[in-house]
Design an enzyme around this catalytic site. Structure first.
Site, PDB file in Angstrom:
ATOM      1  N   THR A  92       0.855  -1.179   0.000  1.00 19.67           N
ATOM      2  CA  THR A  92       0.000   0.000   0.000  1.00 19.67           C
ATOM      3  C   THR A  92       0.899   1.240   0.000  1.00 19.67           C
ATOM      4  OG1 THR A  92      -0.044   0.168   2.392  1.00 19.67           O
ATOM      5  CG2 THR A  92      -1.760  -1.190   1.380  1.00 19.67           C
ATOM      6  N   GLU A 131      -5.750  -3.673  -1.259  1.00 17.52           N
ATOM      7  CA  GLU A 131      -6.180  -4.860  -0.515  1.00 17.52           C
ATOM      8  C   GLU A 131      -7.299  -5.635  -1.213  1.00 17.52           C
ATOM      9  OE1 GLU A 131      -5.636  -1.855   0.622  1.00 17.52           O
ATOM     10  OE2 GLU A 131      -4.877  -1.828   2.682  1.00 17.52           O
ATOM     11  N   LYS A 158     -16.148  16.725  10.448  1.00 17.39           N
ATOM     12  CA  LYS A 158     -17.261  16.624  11.392  1.00 17.39           C
ATOM     13  C   LYS A 158     -17.586  18.020  11.919  1.00 17.39           C
ATOM     14  CE  LYS A 158     -19.210  13.010  14.004  1.00 17.39           C
ATOM     15  NZ  LYS A 158     -19.076  11.759  14.699  1.00 17.39           N
ATOM     16  N   TRP A 197     -21.545  14.841   9.789  1.00 20.95           N
ATOM     17  CA  TRP A 197     -20.485  14.605   8.817  1.00 20.95           C
ATOM     18  C   TRP A 197     -20.735  15.396   7.545  1.00 20.95           C
ATOM     19  CZ3 TRP A 197     -19.969   8.524   9.025  1.00 20.95           C
ATOM     20  CH2 TRP A 197     -19.249   8.181  10.171  1.00 20.95           C
TER      21      TRP A 197
HETATM   22  P1  ADP Z   1      -3.507   4.354  -1.675  1.00 20.53           P
HETATM   23  O1  ADP Z   1      -4.485   5.475  -1.902  1.00 20.53           O
HETATM   24  O2  ADP Z   1      -2.970   4.320  -0.303  1.00 20.53           O
HETATM   25  O3  ADP Z   1      -2.533   4.201  -2.775  1.00 20.53           O
HETATM   26  P2  ADP Z   1      -5.182   2.435  -2.834  1.00 20.53           P
HETATM   27  O4  ADP Z   1      -4.636   2.725  -4.150  1.00 20.53           O
HETATM   28  O5  ADP Z   1      -5.355   1.049  -2.415  1.00 20.53           O
HETATM   29  O6  ADP Z   1      -4.338   3.032  -1.734  1.00 20.53           O
HETATM   30  O7  ADP Z   1      -6.490   3.297  -2.718  1.00 20.53           O
HETATM   31  C1  ADP Z   1      -7.672   2.825  -2.201  1.00 20.53           C
HETATM   32  C2  ADP Z   1      -8.577   3.958  -1.870  1.00 20.53           C
HETATM   33  O8  ADP Z   1      -8.806   4.792  -2.995  1.00 20.53           O
HETATM   34  C3  ADP Z   1      -9.948   3.518  -1.460  1.00 20.53           C
HETATM   35  O9  ADP Z   1      -9.965   3.099  -0.123  1.00 20.53           O
HETATM   36  C4  ADP Z   1     -10.763   4.790  -1.684  1.00 20.53           C
HETATM   37  O10 ADP Z   1     -10.612   5.692  -0.624  1.00 20.53           O
HETATM   38  C5  ADP Z   1     -10.102   5.395  -2.889  1.00 20.53           C
HETATM   39  N1  ADP Z   1     -10.875   5.103  -4.090  1.00 20.53           N
HETATM   40  C6  ADP Z   1     -10.679   4.140  -4.986  1.00 20.53           C
HETATM   41  N2  ADP Z   1     -11.570   4.220  -5.988  1.00 20.53           N
HETATM   42  C7  ADP Z   1     -12.375   5.267  -5.721  1.00 20.53           C
HETATM   43  C8  ADP Z   1     -13.490   5.894  -6.374  1.00 20.53           C
HETATM   44  N3  ADP Z   1     -13.954   5.470  -7.542  1.00 20.53           N
HETATM   45  N4  ADP Z   1     -14.066   6.955  -5.773  1.00 20.53           N
HETATM   46  C9  ADP Z   1     -13.607   7.414  -4.605  1.00 20.53           C
HETATM   47  N5  ADP Z   1     -12.558   6.893  -3.953  1.00 20.53           N
HETATM   48  C10 ADP Z   1     -11.947   5.836  -4.498  1.00 20.53           C
END
Ligand code: ADP
Length: 536
Positions: A181, A327, A437, A442
Site C-alpha cells: 500500500t 487490498e 465533522k 459529517w
Molecule cells: P492508496 O491510496 O494508499 O494508494 P489504494 O490505491 O489502495 O491506496 O487506494 C484505495 C482507496 O482509494 C480507497 O480506499 C478509496 O478511498 C479510494 N478510491 C478508490 N476508488 C475510488 C473511487 N472510484 N471513488 C472514490 N474513492 C476511491
C-alpha cells in the site's frame, strides 16, 4: 458427498497456456522510451515468460521467492507478471513513485532476491541501491544506453535459459504477486495475491456488468503495473485474448491520445488526474485525434466527479467509475446501469454513474455505523465500508505492528465512509481520516470537491477539515482555477449554496497552483493540510 468434478487448482498457468494456443497471433504493443513501438504476439509473450521462468529456476529462485519489478507498463513487465508466478515465484511490483527510502524499505521487507528495473529508472535505482541487498539486478532496455557494470541485461538473463520449461505443481492459494500500500499513514503494508484470487478476480472483472472485456477489445492500461496489478487488466486481457497496448513511460495526455489513435484502442483505465489531462487536450484540440468511436475508460482510485462523466460523454467517450484498493486486488464495485435505474431520468442516471457502482459478484459489502451496526441500504445512512470475498486481503505480509484493518468476524475495514442505496449503488463520501465533522454532523469532502469541480472555471478542488472553536471542524476548500480564469471566493460560495445544504458550504477558499498528489496520483490531503496550515 463430494462432487464428481475434477479437482484442479486455479492457476495463472492456464491463462498463459490458453493465450499461447488460442490467441497466439494477437498483438501486445509497447511504447518504448523514444516512442517507437515494440510489437509481438501472445505466442511470443508466453514463450518469453516461460524462458524467464526457466532462467529463474536455473538461478535457484525457489517457490515463494520474491522477484521485484521497478518498471513502467510494457511487454517485459507483462512477461514478469506471468513468468515469475509460473515457476512458483512472487512478482513483487514496486511503486516507482514512492520515495527512494520507502522503496528500499519495501524491497528489504519483502526480501526480494532479484530486481528487474527499467534502464530509464536507473537514476531512481541509484538513489537506494546502497540500502538493498538483492542477488541480481536485471536491466530492461527501453533505450539503447549501455547497462552499467555489475548489472545484467534482462535479455542476457533470458538467453541463459532454454525452451524446455515445465510448469511445476502449485497450490492455487500460493502467492503469485505482491504489492505494498502507499503508506499514506505509517509504513507501507504488503498485500500478497494468490493464483486463485488473481484468476477469480480476472474472470469477474471481464464480466459485462463489470469491465465488459472480450477478445474483440484493444486494452490500454494507463493505471501503472506497479500499483495493484494495473487493476488486474494485464491478467484479464491475457485471459480473454484482448490486444494489449502499453504506454511505457509516456503518460501525458497527448502521448496517450496519439497511442489510442494509432492502435485503435477502445478500452482504457486510469485515475481521474489522467482523465482531467485528457479532457483538457480534447477540449483544446477537438479535431486532432480520430479516436475509436466507442472508446470507454474505467476511472477509479479517487472520485470522478459527475461533471467529468458528462464532459467525456460530450466527446463520445464513456467513463465507467469503479472502486477498489490495493487490498481488494482491486475490483470491488463498478458503476453500470442496472435495469432498475435505466428507466430513470437522465440526471438520475448520471447520479448513479457518478457513484462507485454496485458490488462485484462473489464480493460482499456492508456499511458499519458508528454504533457497530450494519446500516440500511437507504442511500443516506453512512458508515465504514467493509468488504469480504475471494480476492480481498484477510491479512498483511509480516506486519510487525498491530493493525485494526480486519474485523473479528472476517471483514476488511476499508477506511472509506460510504452509503449504499436500495439499488445497491455505493457512494464513497470520504476516507475515515478525511471526513469533516461539523457541529456533530459529517460533511462529505468528496461531495464538496465534486460539486466545486462542476464549476466551469475550476480545474481542481480539494477540501480538508480545519479545526473550529464553535463547530469542531469546518471545511476549507483549496481550488485551482483553469488557466486564464478569474474566480472569487464569493462566487464559489454562491455556486455551492445553490447546490449544497448551507451548513456544509465552506466559509473559506484558498486559491493555489496545484493540489499536491500522492505517489498514485491522488489528491494528497496530508500534504494539502500541511500546505494550508502554512498559508492559512
Ligand atoms: P492508496 O491510496 O494508499 O494508494 P489504494 O490505491 O489502495 O491506496 O487506494 C484505495 C482507496 O482509494 C480507497 O480506499 C478509496 O478511498 C479510494 N478510491 C478508490 N476508488 C475510488 C473511487 N472510484 N471513488 C472514490 N474513492 C476511491
Amino acid at each position: 458427498m463430494q462432487s464428481t468434478m475434477m479437482h484442479r487448482p486455479l492457476l495463472l498457468d492456464e491463462i498463459m497456456e490458453r493465450a499461447a494456443t488460442e490467441f497466439a497471433d494477437i498483438e501486445v504493443v509497447s511504447q518504448l522510451a523514444d516512442k517507437s513501438l515494440h510489437r509481438y504476439t501472445y505466442g511470443e509473450m508466453v514463450a518469453r515468460a516461460k524462458r524467464l521462468a526457466q532462467a529463474l529456476l536455473d538461478a535457484r529462485v525457489g517457490h515463494g521467492d520474491r522477484v521485484a519489478t521497478l518498471c513502467w507498463n510494457h511487454y517485459v513487465h507483462l512477461e514478469a507478471y506471468f513468468g515469475i508466478p509460473a515457476m512458483g515465484g512472487v512478482c513483487h511490483m514496486v511503486n516507482i513513485r514512492l520515495a527512494a527510502d520507502d522503496i528500499a524499505w519495501i524491497i528489504n521487507h519483502a526480501e526480494d532476491r532479484i530486481l528487474i528495473v527499467d534502464d530509464v529508472l536507473l537514476p531512481l535505482y541509484d538513489q537506494f541501491k546502497d540500502q538493498i541487498d538483492v542477488e541480481k539486478v536485471l536491466v530492461v532496455s527501453l533505450t539503447d544506453q549501455p547497462v552499467p557494470d555489475g548489472l545484467e541485461r534482462f535479455e542476457d538473463f533470458l538467453a541463459t535459459a532454454g525452451d524446455g520449461f515445465i510448469y511445476p505443481d502449485k497450490d492455487e492459494n500460493a502467492a503469485c504477486g505482491m504489492c505494498y500500500t502507499s503508506g499514506t499513514t505509517g509504513r507501507p503494508k504488503g498485500v500478497v495475491y494468490s493464483h486463485r484470487s488473481t484468476v477469480l478476480h480476472a474472470i469477474t472483472a471481464a464480466l459485462p456488468d463489470m469491465l465488459d472485456l472480450s477478445y474483440n477489445d484493444t486494452v490500454l492500461p494507463v493505471v501503472p503495473m506497479f500499483h495493484v496489478n494495473a487493476w488486474g487488466l494485464p491478467y484479464v486481457a491475457t485471459l480473454i485474448g484482448a490486444k494489449q497496448v502499453f504506454p511505457g513511460p509516456h503518460l501525458d495526455a497527448e502521448s496517450l491520445l496519439d497511442l489510442y489513435t494509432a492502435e485503435n484502442v477502445n478500452v482504457s483505465a486510469g485515475v481521474p488526474t489522467i482523465w482531467m489531462g485528457i479532457l483538457e487536450a480534447l477540449d483544446t484540440q477537438p479535431d486532432r485525434w480520430a479516436l475509436h468511436p466507442s472508446l470507454r475508460m474505467t476511472v477509479g482510485g479517487s472520485a470522478a466527479p459527475e461533471s467529468m462523466l458528462r464532459r467525456f460523454d460530450g466527446h463520445g467517450i464513456e467513463l465507467i467509475q469503479a472502486w477498489g484498493m490495493t487490498e481488494t486486488s482491486p475490483l470491488g464495485t463498478a458503476a453500470r446501469l442496472k435495469p432498475s435505474v435505466q428507466k430513470l431520468s437522465e440526471d438520475e442516471r448520471y447520479a448513479r454513474r457518478a457513484t462507485v457502482g454496485s458490488t462485484a459478484p462473489l464480493v460482499q459489502i456492508r456499511i458499519m455505523g458508528d454504533d457497530g451496526l450494519p446500516q440500511p441500504r437507504d442511500g443516506h445512512s453512512m458508515g465504514e465500508l467493509q468488504i469480504r470475498g475471494h480476492w480481498i486481503a484477510g491479512d498483511y505480509y509480516r506486519l510487525e505492528t498491530s493493525d485494526d484493518k480486519f474485523t473479528a468476524d472476517g471483514w476488511l475495514r476499508t477506511g472509506d465512509i460510504a452509503t449504499v442505496d436500495a439499488d445497491g449503488y455505493v457512494t464513497i463520501t470520504d476516507r475515515t481520516k478525511d471526513v469533516i465533522k461539523s457541529g456533530g454532523e459529517w460533511i462529505s469532502s468528496v461531495a464538496l470537491e465534486n460539486t466545486l469541480m462542476g464549476h466551469e472555471d475550476v480545474a481542481e478542488a480539494a477540501v480538508v477539515a480545519r479545526p473550529d472553536d464553535k463547530w469542531g471542524e469546518r471545511p476549507l476548500a483549496a481550488v485551482v482555477v483553469h488557466d486564464g480564469a478569474q474566480l472569487e471566493a464569493d462566487t464559489l460560495r454562491a455556486y455551492l449554496l445553490e447546490r449544497m445544504p448551507k451548513w456544509q458550504v465552506p466559509d473559506d477558499y484558498v486559491f493555489i497552483d496545484a493540489i499536491p498528489r500522492t505517489s498514485t496520483g491522488k489528491f494528497s490531503k496530508l500534504d494539502l493540510r500541511r500546505l494550508l496550515l502554512e498559508t492559512d
